[in-house]
Enzyme design. Structure first.
Site, mmCIF file in Angstrom:
data_model
loop_
_atom_site.group_PDB
_atom_site.id
_atom_site.type_symbol
_atom_site.label_atom_id
_atom_site.label_comp_id
_atom_site.label_asym_id
_atom_site.label_seq_id
_atom_site.Cartn_x
_atom_site.Cartn_y
_atom_site.Cartn_z
ATOM 1 N N ALA A 64 13.462 -4.972 -3.973
ATOM 2 C CA ALA A 64 14.671 -4.776 -4.945
ATOM 3 C C ALA A 64 15.213 -3.449 -4.895
ATOM 4 O O ALA A 64 14.551 -2.590 -4.103
ATOM 5 C CB ALA A 64 14.242 -4.805 -6.444
ATOM 6 N N GLY A 109 10.341 -7.347 -3.598
ATOM 7 C CA GLY A 109 11.230 -8.385 -3.882
ATOM 8 C C GLY A 109 11.451 -9.207 -2.742
ATOM 9 O O GLY A 109 11.747 -10.582 -2.840
ATOM 10 N N GLU A 112 8.719 -11.516 -2.407
ATOM 11 C CA GLU A 112 8.585 -12.461 -3.647
ATOM 12 C C GLU A 112 9.792 -13.701 -3.303
ATOM 13 O O GLU A 112 9.331 -14.672 -3.873
ATOM 14 C CB GLU A 112 8.693 -11.649 -4.771
ATOM 15 C CG GLU A 112 7.691 -10.732 -5.192
ATOM 16 C CD GLU A 112 7.929 -9.900 -6.216
ATOM 17 O OE1 GLU A 112 9.064 -9.117 -6.216
ATOM 18 O OE2 GLU A 112 7.427 -9.908 -7.360
HETATM 19 N N1 CO8 Z 1 16.076 -0.218 -2.234
HETATM 20 C C1 CO8 Z 1 17.288 0.448 -1.752
HETATM 21 N N2 CO8 Z 1 17.362 0.983 -0.732
HETATM 22 C C2 CO8 Z 1 16.333 0.808 0.318
HETATM 23 C C3 CO8 Z 1 15.470 -0.184 0.271
HETATM 24 C C4 CO8 Z 1 15.117 -0.472 -1.403
HETATM 25 N N3 CO8 Z 1 14.099 -1.439 -1.372
HETATM 26 N N4 CO8 Z 1 14.777 -0.049 1.333
HETATM 27 C C5 CO8 Z 1 15.456 0.664 2.147
HETATM 28 N N5 CO8 Z 1 16.582 1.102 1.514
HETATM 29 C C6 CO8 Z 1 17.645 2.156 2.350
HETATM 30 C C7 CO8 Z 1 17.084 3.397 2.392
HETATM 31 O O1 CO8 Z 1 17.266 4.378 1.447
HETATM 32 C C8 CO8 Z 1 17.894 4.042 3.762
HETATM 33 O O2 CO8 Z 1 19.091 4.331 3.001
HETATM 34 P P1 CO8 Z 1 20.060 5.550 3.741
HETATM 35 O O3 CO8 Z 1 20.273 5.224 4.857
HETATM 36 O O4 CO8 Z 1 20.912 5.747 2.741
HETATM 37 O O5 CO8 Z 1 18.800 6.617 3.619
HETATM 38 C C9 CO8 Z 1 18.095 2.571 4.493
HETATM 39 O O6 CO8 Z 1 17.945 1.625 3.443
HETATM 40 C C10 CO8 Z 1 17.358 2.145 5.662
HETATM 41 O O7 CO8 Z 1 16.247 2.523 5.218
HETATM 42 P P2 CO8 Z 1 15.106 3.602 5.884
HETATM 43 O O8 CO8 Z 1 15.754 4.657 6.402
HETATM 44 O O9 CO8 Z 1 13.700 4.039 5.181
HETATM 45 O O10 CO8 Z 1 14.223 2.764 7.148
HETATM 46 P P3 CO8 Z 1 13.105 3.011 7.911
HETATM 47 O O11 CO8 Z 1 13.248 2.066 9.038
HETATM 48 O O12 CO8 Z 1 12.506 4.433 8.013
HETATM 49 O O13 CO8 Z 1 11.918 2.285 7.007
HETATM 50 C C11 CO8 Z 1 11.305 0.662 4.932
HETATM 51 C C12 CO8 Z 1 12.218 1.012 6.456
HETATM 52 C C13 CO8 Z 1 9.775 0.872 5.620
HETATM 53 C C14 CO8 Z 1 11.531 -0.699 4.768
HETATM 54 C C15 CO8 Z 1 11.707 1.872 4.132
HETATM 55 O O14 CO8 Z 1 13.185 1.630 3.984
HETATM 56 C C16 CO8 Z 1 11.229 1.251 2.598
HETATM 57 O O15 CO8 Z 1 9.887 1.739 2.411
HETATM 58 N N6 CO8 Z 1 11.933 0.712 1.801
HETATM 59 C C17 CO8 Z 1 11.229 0.594 0.485
HETATM 60 C C18 CO8 Z 1 10.393 -0.588 0.310
HETATM 61 C C19 CO8 Z 1 9.884 -0.864 -1.076
HETATM 62 O O16 CO8 Z 1 9.289 -0.032 -1.588
HETATM 63 N N7 CO8 Z 1 10.283 -2.338 -1.394
HETATM 64 C C20 CO8 Z 1 10.041 -2.728 -2.805
HETATM 65 C C21 CO8 Z 1 10.866 -2.258 -3.728
HETATM 66 S S1 CO8 Z 1 10.437 -2.385 -5.253
HETATM 67 C C22 CO8 Z 1 10.640 -4.131 -5.620
HETATM 68 O O17 CO8 Z 1 11.046 -4.961 -4.789
HETATM 69 C C23 CO8 Z 1 10.137 -4.749 -6.835
HETATM 70 C C24 CO8 Z 1 10.725 -6.157 -7.147
HETATM 71 C C25 CO8 Z 1 10.382 -6.397 -8.622
HETATM 72 C C26 CO8 Z 1 11.472 -5.679 -9.594
HETATM 73 C C27 CO8 Z 1 11.268 -5.931 -10.857
HETATM 74 C C28 CO8 Z 1 12.683 -5.660 -11.697
HETATM 75 C C29 CO8 Z 1 12.240 -4.709 -12.789
#
Ligand code: CO8
Length: 258
Positions: A64, A109, A112
């Site tokens: 998400a 998500g 999920e």
């Molecule tokens: N949300 C928003 N932006 C994201 C997300 C995300 N989940 N994942 C990546 N991005 C963005 C980064 O912020 C970055 O943006 P920018 O270029 O503007 O800085 C861009 O995508 C590229 O990402 P990275 O530079 O971080 O790329 P890497 O290759 O270094 O890393 C990863 C890739 C490992 C996927 C890393 O981006 C990461 O850890 N992302 C977050 C993953 C995460 O924690 N996901 C779970 C989110 S919580 C969730 O899903 C809950 C679901 C239930 C919700 C319930 C509602 C209340």
């Protein structure tokens, strides 16, 4: 309908929905979820298998959208979780099989939405995880339920409490995915599975899906009774007549979805 975040491709009876928000690795915000909701609600009878994938080489869905959730209060968190979960439930309840073609990160998500699909095929670069506790939340799009059902409570608790990521080979070993393919062969494999499904009696496939989904939470007596009813109901379809006549006549069945 035109979508900003979805690419829809129809190839005969197989439809592919590609989630496309490359700047955030296809992270799901409310606008994307609304588009998925609208698309899934609009699927027509001629579509027999839906494939869901993510845009680009690197990510299926990176979760998400954290930037959108960061400022939520309790009510907003509840509402967002409720909406996302309802969209994923719609995917799960579609009367046609849904294949997740997981082309990279499937985190939070993203894992999920994959679990709401019927079949998961993964590219060898796919990475899975429920990292929510690292962000101070728990899986909120039904991950606590579906992950435990898919891989067992013990492994679900390991993944959810640690928030650790696992690679495709481990996801295969624990039963989170059905198959792992080299990245450039993964979509062809998903389409091959789709074409095998499409060759079968549509009503029977739909009955099979409904029966498996509904008996998941039933006790044995109820589950077996449900299967018995739906097995009987197959004999009220012309596809059953056609399937069996074709077998006996040593010819290929021509199913009418009736
Ligand atoms: N949300 C928003 N932006 C994201 C997300 C995300 N989940 N994942 C990546 N991005 C963005 C980064 O912020 C970055 O943006 P920018 O270029 O503007 O800085 C861009 O995508 C590229 O990402 P990275 O530079 O971080 O790329 P890497 O290759 O270094 O890393 C990863 C890739 C490992 C996927 C890393 O981006 C990461 O850890 N992302 C977050 C993953 C995460 O924690 N996901 C779970 C989110 S919580 C969730 O899903 C809950 C679901 C239930 C919700 C319930 C509602 C209340």
């Amino acid at each position: 309908m035109d979508y900003k975040f979805l690419k829809i491709e129809n190839e005969g009876p197989v439809c592919t929905m590609t989630i496309s928000a490359p700047k955030s690795l296809n992270a799901l915000n409310r606008a994307i979820l609304e588009e998925i909701d609208a698309f899934v609600s609009s699927i027509v009878d001629s579509v027999r298998v839906l494939i869901i994938t993510g845009d680009g080489e690197k990510s299926f869905v990176a979760g998400a959208d954290i930037s959108e959730m960061a400022g939520f209060n309790e009510q907003e968190g509840f509402a967002f979780g409720q909406f996302g979960a309802s969209v994923f439930r719609k995917i799960e309840d579609l009367p046609i099989p849904v294949i997740a073609a997981i082309n990279g990160f499937a985190l939070g998500g993203g894992c999920e939405i994959a679990m709401a699909c019927d079949i998961r095929v993964a590219a060898d670069n796919a990475v899975f995880g429920q990292p929510e506790v690292k962000l101070g939340i728990i899986p909120g799009f039904s991950g606590t339920y579906r992950l435990a059902k898919l891989v067992g409570q013990g492994m679900a608790k390991d993944l959810i409490y640690t928030g650790r990521n696992i690679k495709a080979d481990e996801a295969l070993r624990i039963g989170l995915v059905n198959a792992v393919l080299p990245h450039d062969e993964m979509m062809a494999y998903a389409k091959k599975l789709a074409s095998m499904i499409v060759a079968n009696a549509p009503r029977a496939v739909a009955f099979a899906k409904k029966t498996i989904n509904e008996n998941y939470d039933m006790d044995r007596t109820e589950a077996l009774a449900l299967e018995n009813r739906n097995f009987g109901a197959c004999f009220a379809t012309s596809d059953q007549k056609e399937g069996m006549q074709a077998f006996l006549g040593k010819r290929k069945a021509e199913f009418q979805n009736k």
